[in-house]
Design an enzyme around this catalytic site. Structure first.
Site, PDB file in Angstrom:
ATOM      1  N   GLU A 112     -20.420   3.367  -8.707  1.00 28.02           N
ATOM      2  CA  GLU A 112     -19.815   2.020  -8.706  1.00 28.02           C
ATOM      3  C   GLU A 112     -18.298   2.151  -8.692  1.00 28.02           C
ATOM      4  OE1 GLU A 112     -20.924   0.094 -12.352  1.00 28.02           O
ATOM      5  OE2 GLU A 112     -23.015   0.664 -12.102  1.00 28.02           O
ATOM      6  N   LYS A 114     -14.633   1.820 -10.084  1.00 22.13           N
ATOM      7  CA  LYS A 114     -14.051   1.714 -11.428  1.00 22.13           C
ATOM      8  C   LYS A 114     -12.863   0.766 -11.304  1.00 22.13           C
ATOM      9  CE  LYS A 114     -12.031   4.558 -15.092  1.00 22.13           C
ATOM     10  NZ  LYS A 114     -11.328   3.432 -15.589  1.00 22.13           N
ATOM     11  N   ASP A 116      -9.791  -1.496 -12.133  1.00 20.42           N
ATOM     12  CA  ASP A 116      -8.680  -1.393 -13.070  1.00 20.42           C
ATOM     13  C   ASP A 116      -8.346  -2.796 -13.570  1.00 20.42           C
ATOM     14  OD1 ASP A 116      -6.733  -0.244 -14.532  1.00 20.42           O
ATOM     15  OD2 ASP A 116      -5.374   0.163 -12.869  1.00 20.42           O
ATOM     16  N   TYR A 228     -21.318  -5.093 -15.110  1.00 21.78           N
ATOM     17  CA  TYR A 228     -22.018  -3.838 -14.836  1.00 21.78           C
ATOM     18  C   TYR A 228     -22.839  -3.270 -15.976  1.00 21.78           C
ATOM     19  CZ  TYR A 228     -17.710  -2.284 -17.092  1.00 21.78           C
ATOM     20  OH  TYR A 228     -16.666  -2.147 -17.954  1.00 21.78           O
ATOM     21  N   LYS A 317     -11.807   9.916 -11.127  1.00 18.99           N
ATOM     22  CA  LYS A 317     -10.542   9.229 -10.882  1.00 18.99           C
ATOM     23  C   LYS A 317      -9.985   9.580  -9.505  1.00 18.99           C
ATOM     24  CE  LYS A 317      -8.220   7.638 -14.028  1.00 18.99           C
ATOM     25  NZ  LYS A 317      -7.973   6.934 -15.261  1.00 18.99           N
ATOM     26  N   CYS A 411      27.935 -11.622  -4.606  1.00 15.63           N
ATOM     27  CA  CYS A 411      26.849 -11.401  -3.657  1.00 15.63           C
ATOM     28  C   CYS A 411      27.188 -10.203  -2.764  1.00 15.63           C
ATOM     29  CB  CYS A 411      26.645 -12.645  -2.812  1.00 15.63           C
ATOM     30  SG  CYS A 411      25.549 -12.352  -1.417  1.00 15.63           S
ATOM     31  N   CYS A 414      28.045 -11.550   0.915  1.00 16.43           N
ATOM     32  CA  CYS A 414      29.157 -12.438   1.270  1.00 16.43           C
ATOM     33  C   CYS A 414      30.312 -12.404   0.284  1.00 16.43           C
ATOM     34  CB  CYS A 414      28.655 -13.864   1.430  1.00 16.43           C
ATOM     35  SG  CYS A 414      28.186 -14.619  -0.138  1.00 16.43           S
ATOM     36  N   CYS A 429      22.766 -16.050  -5.092  1.00 18.59           N
ATOM     37  CA  CYS A 429      23.960 -16.312  -4.309  1.00 18.59           C
ATOM     38  C   CYS A 429      23.760 -17.743  -3.811  1.00 18.59           C
ATOM     39  CB  CYS A 429      24.057 -15.362  -3.116  1.00 18.59           C
ATOM     40  SG  CYS A 429      25.294 -15.923  -1.938  1.00 18.59           S
ATOM     41  N   CYS A 434      26.302 -17.563   3.408  1.00 18.41           N
ATOM     42  CA  CYS A 434      26.105 -16.128   3.195  1.00 18.41           C
ATOM     43  C   CYS A 434      25.290 -15.561   4.364  1.00 18.41           C
ATOM     44  CB  CYS A 434      25.364 -15.930   1.882  1.00 18.41           C
ATOM     45  SG  CYS A 434      24.770 -14.259   1.628  1.00 18.41           S
TER      46      CYS A 434
HETATM   47  S1  IVH Z   1     -19.015   1.903 -17.512  1.00 20.51           S
HETATM   48  C1  IVH Z   1     -20.934   3.188 -21.183  1.00 20.51           C
HETATM   49  N1  IVH Z   1     -18.447   0.933 -15.144  1.00 20.51           N
HETATM   50  O1  IVH Z   1     -13.252   1.744 -17.137  1.00 20.51           O
HETATM   51  C2  IVH Z   1     -20.283   2.402 -20.138  1.00 20.51           C
HETATM   52  N2  IVH Z   1     -16.711   1.057 -16.758  1.00 20.51           N
HETATM   53  O2  IVH Z   1     -12.045   4.228 -18.251  1.00 20.51           O
HETATM   54  C3  IVH Z   1     -18.832   2.642 -20.055  1.00 20.51           C
HETATM   55  N3  IVH Z   1     -14.578   0.192 -15.963  1.00 20.51           N
HETATM   56  O3  IVH Z   1     -13.755   1.133 -20.542  1.00 20.51           O
HETATM   57  C4  IVH Z   1     -18.158   1.858 -19.030  1.00 20.51           C
HETATM   58  N4  IVH Z   1     -15.256  -0.375 -13.956  1.00 20.51           N
HETATM   59  O4  IVH Z   1     -13.398  -0.905 -18.996  1.00 20.51           O
HETATM   60  C5  IVH Z   1     -17.985   1.241 -16.369  1.00 20.51           C
HETATM   61  N5  IVH Z   1     -18.114   0.082 -13.024  1.00 20.51           N
HETATM   62  C6  IVH Z   1     -17.650   0.379 -14.235  1.00 20.51           C
HETATM   63  C7  IVH Z   1     -16.311   0.152 -14.608  1.00 20.51           C
HETATM   64  C8  IVH Z   1     -15.881   0.516 -15.879  1.00 20.51           C
HETATM   65  C9  IVH Z   1     -14.236  -0.343 -14.789  1.00 20.51           C
HETATM   66  C10 IVH Z   1     -13.646   0.403 -17.085  1.00 20.51           C
HETATM   67  C11 IVH Z   1     -14.225   0.068 -18.426  1.00 20.51           C
HETATM   68  C12 IVH Z   1     -14.104   1.356 -19.219  1.00 20.51           C
HETATM   69  C13 IVH Z   1     -13.033   2.079 -18.489  1.00 20.51           C
HETATM   70  C14 IVH Z   1     -13.149   3.560 -18.732  1.00 20.51           C
END
Ligand code: IVH
Length: 681
Positions: A112, A114, A116, A228, A317, A411, A414, A429, A434
């Site tokens: 899935e 991740k 941010d 999720y 990551k 500025c 100008c 400005c 300008c």
């Molecule tokens: S699973 C046991 N799935 O990333 C389950 N986390 O760096 C733990 N996050 O604290 C989390 N997308 O806030 C999971 N598809 C995803 C996620 C996800 C973002 C965040 C979540 C977690 C952090 C960890």
């Protein structure tokens, strides 16, 4: 430094950065650097377990909730994830969990994104959304129910589709709330134009929008989420496979990622993960990696935890999009409305496959707050389509040769003194002649809502300014056929079907036609700060011509209903500038001199809205700007451009501007389109 002292130092630093990130929503180091500090700390603790005290950051996830929200104890710990940097790291995890349980050998994996964003926990009782919380320290979060309720993608009742599965009587799910990158950029652009503080990145914007006390503000922010995980359930069944869980959550009506995939081979899961590293810009949100999860949730649970990280999943990551480089110089650009924007001139550096030489520094307050100095090594981030920006200096790398930055008092384009407006972080400005602003000004002057000169494209405008034929907007009326012919660039000659002579004749005709535009349009075209179409129309109703306006004092202007001190001063100030006085004179000489209907205010209709003044901001669900204005005016109400104490209602749409903040600070009643309709019913 000995290891023990380093250990103490690390603990202190990590606590500080946790606080910056979680409590203040204003981190000063990258996630990557934070992870490095944490990993170093974890390593020391592994070698010296006897040193660990209860105050170690590893004993606690995230930060304590801010005091201003009610606290919520989560029904089960909200866990985090261990990180893998690269495929080999991920393979290492696979090997380790295989050794712990041989069922992993045959396991399936779900991959899935991740996201941010900000982890949120949503409680449903008998299918009704009853509570929402932040993650907090993983055990206790903050109650942000009212704010979350405003997030449109959160179902308030499940299943959303009556045909969907019946949820357990008590269900607690977890998801990631975020602001799509495009929305984040639009928001920042609006804030920047309004001279307000901009946000650092989508994550901070989402966090800032959810962790503040006013649900109306959250409502105005285009937040969304992806769900999720199930944290807890009572009275009903929940799937025991992650893949099926995602499908089940989706069937209940939760937003669920559509790029998750299930694999029966770990290497395929890795390839899929890596494929998204290359494509991450295609996602509408910021993803800092992919999560690889063991599909069998019972097996995953059996594997247990390391600290607060479950063994059953790993965060893969993506390579950081933050790098450090030298800040060689700070240059200032003049943007639309004359706002001055400081830009970093960087030692060229590659970030995620793109060479970056320039980055934004947002505004002068930002430079001062972060103490960014010329010559510093700075941390720069580039993510998605977001303009690269400087996160902050690496103060430890200073040699003493760095120079503190002083914002310009003039500025850069100008040389006129720059100005600051109360309640704004930006400097402007305000010289309409300008050169940097001139292009913008002319573009605005000739645009459709203003003098509407068909055929006056940006390239022609630039060329006319470059060749010195146009030094202010009034010069447009002095152009002859030859001037225009030389300004018709090669590109236009190729792309346009018409021959250059015809283009020039058409343009001359539309310049001539523009002389008969109304006074209201001409005022709009001048681009006076704070004067949009509505205020321009008000001015045109109250004054004979531009001379009359220019003779009015700020006090006179405040007599117009809906004109507060700020707009009145802005107008008076604009007309007092010698350069602008000259433009007015030239316009008059060129015969661009429409007359207003002085003093003859439009006969107001009596209606449900008589005596009420409205300001509209943002995009309404169904009504266009003209529609709302017609609706209000035809019911006897008045529409003005700016919010003041005299405003009766602010009509709030999606993605509002600074008027919204102003209305809130003055305690003006805020209504939506529906409520407006109710008022006139
Ligand atoms: S699973 C046991 N799935 O990333 C389950 N986390 O760096 C733990 N996050 O604290 C989390 N997308 O806030 C999971 N598809 C995803 C996620 C996800 C973002 C965040 C979540 C977690 C952090 C960890």
């Amino acid at each position: 430094m000995d290891t023990k002292s380093r250990y103490e130092e690390l603990k202190q630093q990590i606590h500080f950065h946790n606080y910056r990130y979680h409590v203040l929503d204003a981190p000063i180091i990258s996630d990557l650097e934070f992870d490095r500090l944490l990993n170093e700390l974890k390593k020391i603790e592994a070698d010296h377990p006897d040193w660990i005290t209860t105050d170690s950051p590893t004993r606690r996830a995230g930060a304590r909730p801010a005091d201003r929200f009610e606290k919520v104890r989560h029904p089960a710990p909200i866990l985090s994830l261990a990180n893998a940097f690269g495929a080999d790291d991920a393979r290492g995890w696979f090997e380790r969990v295989k050794r712990i349980d041989d069922r992993v050998e045959k396991a399936k994996f779900v991959v899935e994104p991740k996201i941010d964003g900000l982890s949120v926990v949503l409680h449903y009782r008998d299918g009704i959304f009853v509570q929402g919380a932040t993650r907090g320290d993983g055990e206790i979060g903050e109650d942000i129910t009212s704010n979350l309720r405003t997030v449109r993608t959160i179902p308030l009742r499940i299943p959303v589709d009556a045909k969907g599965p019946k949820p357990p009587s008590y269900l607690v799910v977890r998801g990631e709330a975020f602001m799509p990158i495009e929305e984040f950029e639009k928001l920042n652009q609006r804030l920047e134009e309004a001279g307000q503080k901009t946000y650092l990145n989508p994550r901070n914007t989402a966090a800032g929008s959810l962790r503040q006390l006013d649900p109306a503000l959250t409502a105005s922010r285009p937040l969304t989420l992806l769900v999720y995980q199930v944290i807890h359930s009572e009275g009903g069944k929940v799937p025991t496979s992650q893949w099926e869980l995602l499908e089940w959550l989706k069937a209940l009506g939760f937003p669920v990622t559509d790029i998750a995939r299930r694999f029966d081979d770990f290497e395929k899961a890795i390839s899929y993960t890596e494929s998204w590293d290359k494509k991450r810009d295609e996602l509408s949100y910021e993803a800092d990696g992919m999560v690889i999860k063991i599909d069998d949730l019972n097996l995953a649970a059996d594997l247990g935890f390391v600290g607060k990280d479950p063994r059953g999943a790993i965060a893969f990551k993506f390579p950081a999009r933050e790098v450090t480089t030298k800040l060689n110089d700070i240059r200032v650009n003049v943007g639309r409305t004359g706002v001055l924007i400081p830009n970093a001139v960087l030692e060229p550096v590659e970030i995620g496959g793109v060479v970056v030489e320039r980055a934004t520094l947002h505004n002068f307050d930002y430079i001062a707050e972060k103490d960014i100095r010329v010559g510093d090594r700075v941390l720069v981030k580039r993510a998605g389509e977001v303009i690269p920006y400087v996160i902050g200096p690496v103060a430890d790398a200073r040699t003493g040769k760095e120079k503190k930055y002083k914002p310009p008092t003039e500025c850069p384009a100008c040389g006129q003194p720059v100005e600051h407006f109360e309640d704004e972080v930006a400097w402007y400005c305000v010289n309409s002649a300008c050169p940097a602003q001139l292009i913008r000004n002319v573009e605005h002057f000739v645009s459709r809502g203003a003098m509407d000169m068909v055929g006056m494209g940006i390239r022609i405008v630039e060329k006319l300014i470059e060749t010195g034929k146009v030094k202010d907007v009034a010069d447009i009326y002095k152009l002859n056929r030859t001037d225009i012919l030389t300004a018709v660039t090669k590109k236009e000659r190729k792309t346009e079907k018409e021959p250059p002579g015809k283009i020039a004749d058409n343009l001359l005709a539309s310049i001539e036609a523009s002389k008969s535009r109304s006074l209201a349009r001409l005022i709009t075209a001048l681009g006076i700060r704070g004067v949009g179409e509505v205020s321009a129309a008000d001015l045109a109703r109250n004054f004979m011509d531009l001379d009359a306006i220019s003779n009015a004092s700020a006090e006179d202007l405040q007599q117009i209903a809906g004109f507060g001190p700020s707009i009145a001063e802005s107008i008076a100030e604009w007309f007092s500038r010698p350069a602008n006085k000259k433009v007015i004179k030239k316009l008059k000489a060129a015969g661009v001199w429409p007359k207003g209907i002085a003093g003859t205010r439009q006969a107001t209709v009596e209606g449900k809205l008589s005596g009420l003044t409205f300001v509209v901001t943002g995009t309404l669900p169904t009504l266009s700007r003209d529609d709302v204005k017609d609706l209000i005016e035809s019911n006897g109400g008045k529409v003005t451009d700016s919010v003041s104490k005299k405003t009766s209602y602010l009509v709030l749409g999606e993605a509002p501007g600074s008027k919204f903040d102003k209305a809130r600070s003055l305690g003006i009643k805020i209504i939506g389109e529906e409520e407006l309709m109710e008022l006139v019913k």
